[in-house]
Design a protein around this motif. Structure first.
Motif, PDB file in Angstrom:
ATOM      1  N   GLU A 130      40.176 -11.283  19.551  1.00 18.45           N
ATOM      2  CA  GLU A 130      41.152 -10.335  18.996  1.00 18.45           C
ATOM      3  C   GLU A 130      40.594  -8.913  18.964  1.00 18.45           C
ATOM      4  O   GLU A 130      41.331  -7.942  19.129  1.00 18.45           O
ATOM      5  CB  GLU A 130      41.612 -10.776  17.608  1.00 18.45           C
ATOM      6  CG  GLU A 130      42.431 -12.055  17.641  1.00 18.45           C
ATOM      7  CD  GLU A 130      43.579 -12.020  18.640  1.00 18.45           C
ATOM      8  OE1 GLU A 130      44.431 -11.111  18.564  1.00 18.45           O
ATOM      9  OE2 GLU A 130      43.620 -12.897  19.525  1.00 18.45           O
ATOM     10  N   PRO A 147      42.017 -17.881  21.291  1.00 20.02           N
ATOM     11  CA  PRO A 147      42.595 -18.800  20.304  1.00 20.02           C
ATOM     12  C   PRO A 147      44.003 -18.419  19.852  1.00 20.02           C
ATOM     13  O   PRO A 147      44.815 -19.292  19.557  1.00 20.02           O
ATOM     14  CB  PRO A 147      41.602 -18.741  19.140  1.00 20.02           C
ATOM     15  CG  PRO A 147      40.309 -18.346  19.764  1.00 20.02           C
ATOM     16  CD  PRO A 147      40.677 -17.438  20.894  1.00 20.02           C
ATOM     17  N   ARG A 148      44.324 -17.129  19.818  1.00 20.10           N
ATOM     18  CA  ARG A 148      45.627 -16.699  19.312  1.00 20.10           C
ATOM     19  C   ARG A 148      46.610 -16.345  20.426  1.00 20.10           C
ATOM     20  O   ARG A 148      47.661 -15.772  20.176  1.00 20.10           O
ATOM     21  CB  ARG A 148      45.450 -15.525  18.352  1.00 20.10           C
ATOM     22  CG  ARG A 148      44.623 -15.942  17.136  1.00 20.10           C
ATOM     23  CD  ARG A 148      44.887 -15.242  15.842  1.00 20.10           C
ATOM     24  NE  ARG A 148      46.092 -14.509  15.646  1.00 20.10           N
ATOM     25  CZ  ARG A 148      47.219 -14.985  15.086  1.00 20.10           C
ATOM     26  NH1 ARG A 148      47.279 -16.224  14.679  1.00 20.10           N
ATOM     27  NH2 ARG A 148      48.271 -14.209  14.924  1.00 20.10           N
ATOM     28  N   ASP A 149      46.310 -16.724  21.658  1.00 20.34           N
ATOM     29  CA  ASP A 149      47.229 -16.432  22.762  1.00 20.34           C
ATOM     30  C   ASP A 149      48.620 -17.014  22.512  1.00 20.34           C
ATOM     31  O   ASP A 149      49.619 -16.351  22.774  1.00 20.34           O
ATOM     32  CB  ASP A 149      46.681 -16.979  24.088  1.00 20.34           C
ATOM     33  CG  ASP A 149      45.738 -16.019  24.790  1.00 20.34           C
ATOM     34  OD1 ASP A 149      45.650 -14.836  24.384  1.00 20.34           O
ATOM     35  OD2 ASP A 149      45.101 -16.457  25.760  1.00 20.34           O
ATOM     36  N   ALA A 167      50.189 -17.590  19.688  1.00 19.73           N
ATOM     37  CA  ALA A 167      50.905 -16.788  18.690  1.00 19.73           C
ATOM     38  C   ALA A 167      51.372 -15.467  19.289  1.00 19.73           C
ATOM     39  O   ALA A 167      52.490 -15.012  19.033  1.00 19.73           O
ATOM     40  CB  ALA A 167      50.009 -16.540  17.472  1.00 19.73           C
ATOM     41  N   HIS A 168      50.524 -14.857  20.102  1.00 19.72           N
ATOM     42  CA  HIS A 168      50.909 -13.590  20.737  1.00 19.72           C
ATOM     43  C   HIS A 168      52.085 -13.806  21.683  1.00 19.72           C
ATOM     44  O   HIS A 168      53.046 -13.029  21.667  1.00 19.72           O
ATOM     45  CB  HIS A 168      49.718 -12.985  21.474  1.00 19.72           C
ATOM     46  CG  HIS A 168      48.756 -12.292  20.565  1.00 19.72           C
ATOM     47  ND1 HIS A 168      48.798 -10.945  20.312  1.00 19.72           N
ATOM     48  CD2 HIS A 168      47.727 -12.771  19.826  1.00 19.72           C
ATOM     49  CE1 HIS A 168      47.844 -10.622  19.463  1.00 19.72           C
ATOM     50  NE2 HIS A 168      47.171 -11.721  19.160  1.00 19.72           N
ATOM     51  N   SER A 193      49.130 -12.544  26.794  1.00 19.39           N
ATOM     52  CA  SER A 193      47.886 -13.269  26.537  1.00 19.39           C
ATOM     53  C   SER A 193      46.705 -12.320  26.760  1.00 19.39           C
ATOM     54  O   SER A 193      46.874 -11.228  27.335  1.00 19.39           O
ATOM     55  CB  SER A 193      47.765 -14.452  27.496  1.00 19.39           C
ATOM     56  OG  SER A 193      47.600 -13.978  28.824  1.00 19.39           O
TER      57      SER A 193
END
Length: 121
Positions: free
Chosen positions: A14, A52-54, A56-57, A64
């Motif tokens: 992030e 890890p947050r791809d 959610a994005h 991504s």
């Protein structure tokens, strides 16, 4: 406009995502931006590039991490991967996304003139 040069010192996806968005904004405003990934941060470029947050994005309609990297490079952001970081992460220059260059901290600092903004992330 003063050049923006950012050193990413940790392997936090992030943090890299935010740095690349800011660097691309700098270029969009007509400036220059260089991002230097040092040591463990180089591992964020290991294929396949995933964060890890791809999910959610992407659910929020955002790109991504791999897409952010591609967009930053395509807009003119220079991305440098630390030579020592490649060795530390068990990677080679061939593992890097097209357009990412390999360098070291001495070269990065030599190319940073007194007028540039140097940030650590």
């Amino acid at each position: 406009m003063r050049e923006l040069r950012i050193l990413v010192a940790t392997a936090e996806a992030e943090r890299l995502r935010g740095v690349l968005v800011m660097a691309a904004a700098q270029v969009a405003l007509g400036g220059q931006a260089t991002v230097f990934l040092q040591l463990d941060a180089v591992g964020l470029l290991r294929p396949p590039i995933e964060a890890p947050r791809d999910g959610a994005h992407q659910a929020a309609g955002l790109p991504s991490l791999a897409m952010v990297i591609d967009e930053a490079l395509g807009s003119g952001v220079a991305i440098l991967a630390c030579q020592s970081g490649l060795a530390l992460c068990g990677m080679s220059a061939e593992d890097l996304p097209a357009g990412v260059e390999v360098g070291g901290p001495i070269g990065f600092l030599q190319q940073t003139d007194d007028d540039a903004r140097l940030l650590f992330a």
